[in-house]
Design an enzyme around this catalytic site. Structure first.
Site, PDB file in Angstrom:
ATOM      1  N   GLU A 244      -3.261  -4.063  -8.007  1.00  0.00           N
ATOM      2  CA  GLU A 244      -4.631  -4.443  -7.647  1.00  0.00           C
ATOM      3  C   GLU A 244      -4.734  -4.928  -6.208  1.00  0.00           C
ATOM      4  O   GLU A 244      -5.708  -4.646  -5.503  1.00  0.00           O
ATOM      5  CB  GLU A 244      -5.132  -5.543  -8.595  1.00  0.00           C
ATOM      6  CG  GLU A 244      -6.542  -6.022  -8.323  1.00  0.00           C
ATOM      7  CD  GLU A 244      -7.588  -4.934  -8.497  1.00  0.00           C
ATOM      8  OE1 GLU A 244      -8.225  -4.560  -7.493  1.00  0.00           O
ATOM      9  OE2 GLU A 244      -7.753  -4.443  -9.624  1.00  0.00           O
TER      10      GLU A 244
ATOM     11  N   LYS B 130      -5.824   2.705   2.330  1.00  0.00           N
ATOM     12  CA  LYS B 130      -6.679   2.156   1.277  1.00  0.00           C
ATOM     13  C   LYS B 130      -7.702   3.181   0.793  1.00  0.00           C
ATOM     14  O   LYS B 130      -8.028   3.220  -0.400  1.00  0.00           O
ATOM     15  CB  LYS B 130      -7.369   0.892   1.788  1.00  0.00           C
ATOM     16  CG  LYS B 130      -6.389  -0.239   2.053  1.00  0.00           C
ATOM     17  CD  LYS B 130      -7.050  -1.439   2.719  1.00  0.00           C
ATOM     18  CE  LYS B 130      -6.049  -2.552   2.955  1.00  0.00           C
ATOM     19  NZ  LYS B 130      -6.645  -3.712   3.663  1.00  0.00           N
TER      20      LYS B 130
ATOM     21  N   GLY C 180      -4.987 -12.861   3.234  1.00  0.00           N
ATOM     22  CA  GLY C 180      -4.671 -14.260   2.944  1.00  0.00           C
ATOM     23  C   GLY C 180      -3.536 -14.341   1.947  1.00  0.00           C
ATOM     24  O   GLY C 180      -3.462 -13.562   1.007  1.00  0.00           O
TER      25      GLY C 180
ATOM     26  N   LYS D 112       0.814  -1.223   0.000  1.00  0.00           N
ATOM     27  CA  LYS D 112       0.000   0.000   0.000  1.00  0.00           C
ATOM     28  C   LYS D 112       0.844   1.268   0.000  1.00  0.00           C
ATOM     29  O   LYS D 112       0.415   2.297  -0.506  1.00  0.00           O
ATOM     30  CB  LYS D 112      -0.920  -0.004   1.229  1.00  0.00           C
ATOM     31  CG  LYS D 112      -1.949  -1.111   1.243  1.00  0.00           C
ATOM     32  CD  LYS D 112      -2.769  -1.114   2.510  1.00  0.00           C
ATOM     33  CE  LYS D 112      -1.971  -1.576   3.705  1.00  0.00           C
ATOM     34  NZ  LYS D 112      -1.619  -3.008   3.648  1.00  0.00           N
TER      35      LYS D 112
END
Length: 353
Positions: free
Chosen positions: A152, A227, A325, A128
């Site tokens: 992405e 984000k 994950g 990020k």
């Protein structure tokens, strides 16, 4: 057969999972996607670095239990990590950057991306920091060197919110979004609904691997703020920096707050949002909110993430999926590589015509 040489910068959970996908799926990708991946270099702070122009066996990388500095035992390997050397000198077409996120200045990941793009190499990253703090610079550098900067996985892991909004919702008039963008905080709130105190819920999240040893970035909203910056800048044309987004986490919520909300037909969620005002400004924030149980985000439980896009033509369009994950995030890197391959194939066809 198209083959892309790839260098892995960072060999923690995500790039290790990507190597595992290469070991298991390369033959299928060759048939289904039209390319194979060949790992030619790896650099990792703990394990060291290795460059092998002919390729490194992906299965060996994943299955070998290397000790600290263990890459020194490989041909072309060293006990010391040398990210700049690997990025600039390895015969790679693509650099997969999956090091830790630094929310202050994005380093060293920003430099990793910069070195790669300057060297004429594509970048795929789940980090990020470079996207939230240096996207404009890195996009310009990519264009100047005729390569791509893809990220992405920086928002919702393998759930493709950026491409979906940019491509599938193109023309729908996206005016804003609100979302559950951190699985750890969402898990903690869900456990508190079951009667666990905040500290016990965080400890359980740590035991399950959802939360880091220091959960501050998750529970205080700092991860969500990055984000929100990425989504607002990408989808709403903003130029936000993290300090432009007001931020409050969930650590101040008590069991009494959770129980009162439940009795009144509400659920607490940590929400990141941004909207375009009529004057063209972007208002953005991160804060815990009481959502009515029929709200599209109220039913998102566990460590799942979701974003509800506010559009002029379709109203609210909500996307739900895993926001964390190792395999899911590694898939995001693969989706970026697919985008690079598709763009390359389009260019080759145009040149042939």
């Amino acid at each position: 057969m198209t083959q892309y040489n790839i260098a892995l910068v960072g060999f923690g959970g995500v790039n290790r999972a990507l190597a595992g996908l290469v070991a298991e799926n390369n033959d299928n990708w060759n048939v289904q996607l039209g390319f194979r991946l060949n790992i030619v270099a790896v650099s990792d702070l703990h394990l060291g670095s290795v460059i092998s122009p002919n390729g490194i066996d992906a299965r060996m990388l994943v299955e070998t239990k290397f000790a600290k500095g263990g890459f020194a035992q490989l041909s072309g390997g060293s006990a010391e990590a040398d990210n700049e050397k690997v990025i600039r000198r390895a015969p790679a077409d693509i650099i997969a950057e999956a090091t830790f996120t630094n929310p202050l200045d994005g380093e060293p990941a920003v430099s990793h991306c910069r070195w790669a793009l300057e060297s004429g190499k594509h970048v795929v990253t789940t980090n990020k920091g470079p996207v939230a703090l240096a996207a404009a610079e890195l996009k310009t550098l990519a264009a100047r060197n005729h390569v791509m900067f893809e990220y992405e996985g920086a928002v919702m892991s393998g759930t493709p919110v950026l491409r979906m909004a940019q491509k599938t919702l193109a023309g729908a008039g996206v005016r804003g979004f609100e979302g559950i963008l951190n699985g750890t905080s969402n898990f903690v709130l869900g456990r508190m609904e079951k009667g666990l105190g905040f500290s016990d819920a965080v400890e359980e999240a740590q035991q399950l691997g959802y939360a880091e040893a220091d959960p501050t970035a998750d529970v205080e909203g700092h991860d969500v703020r990055l984000k929100v910056v990425i989504l607002a800048n990408e989808l709403l044309g903003g130029k936000l920096k993290p300090q432009d987004v007001s931020c409050q986490g969930i650590s101040g919520l008590t069991l009494a707050d959770i129980e009162t909300a439940a009795r009144e037909g509400y659920r607490w969620k940590l929400i990141g949002d941004a909207s375009l005002t009529d004057e063209g400004r972007i208002e953005a924030s991160v804060s815990p909110r009481r959502l009515p149980v029929d709200h599209p985000l109220a039913g998102v439980g566990g460590a799942m993430n979701a974003v509800s896009f506010k559009t002029e033509m379709l109203g609210a369009v909500t996307v739900t999926g895993p926001g964390a994950g190792r395999i899911e995030t590694a898939y995001a890197l693969l989706s970026d590589i697919i985008a690079i391959h598709q763009a390359r194939s389009t260019t080759v066809k145009k040149e042939a015509a």
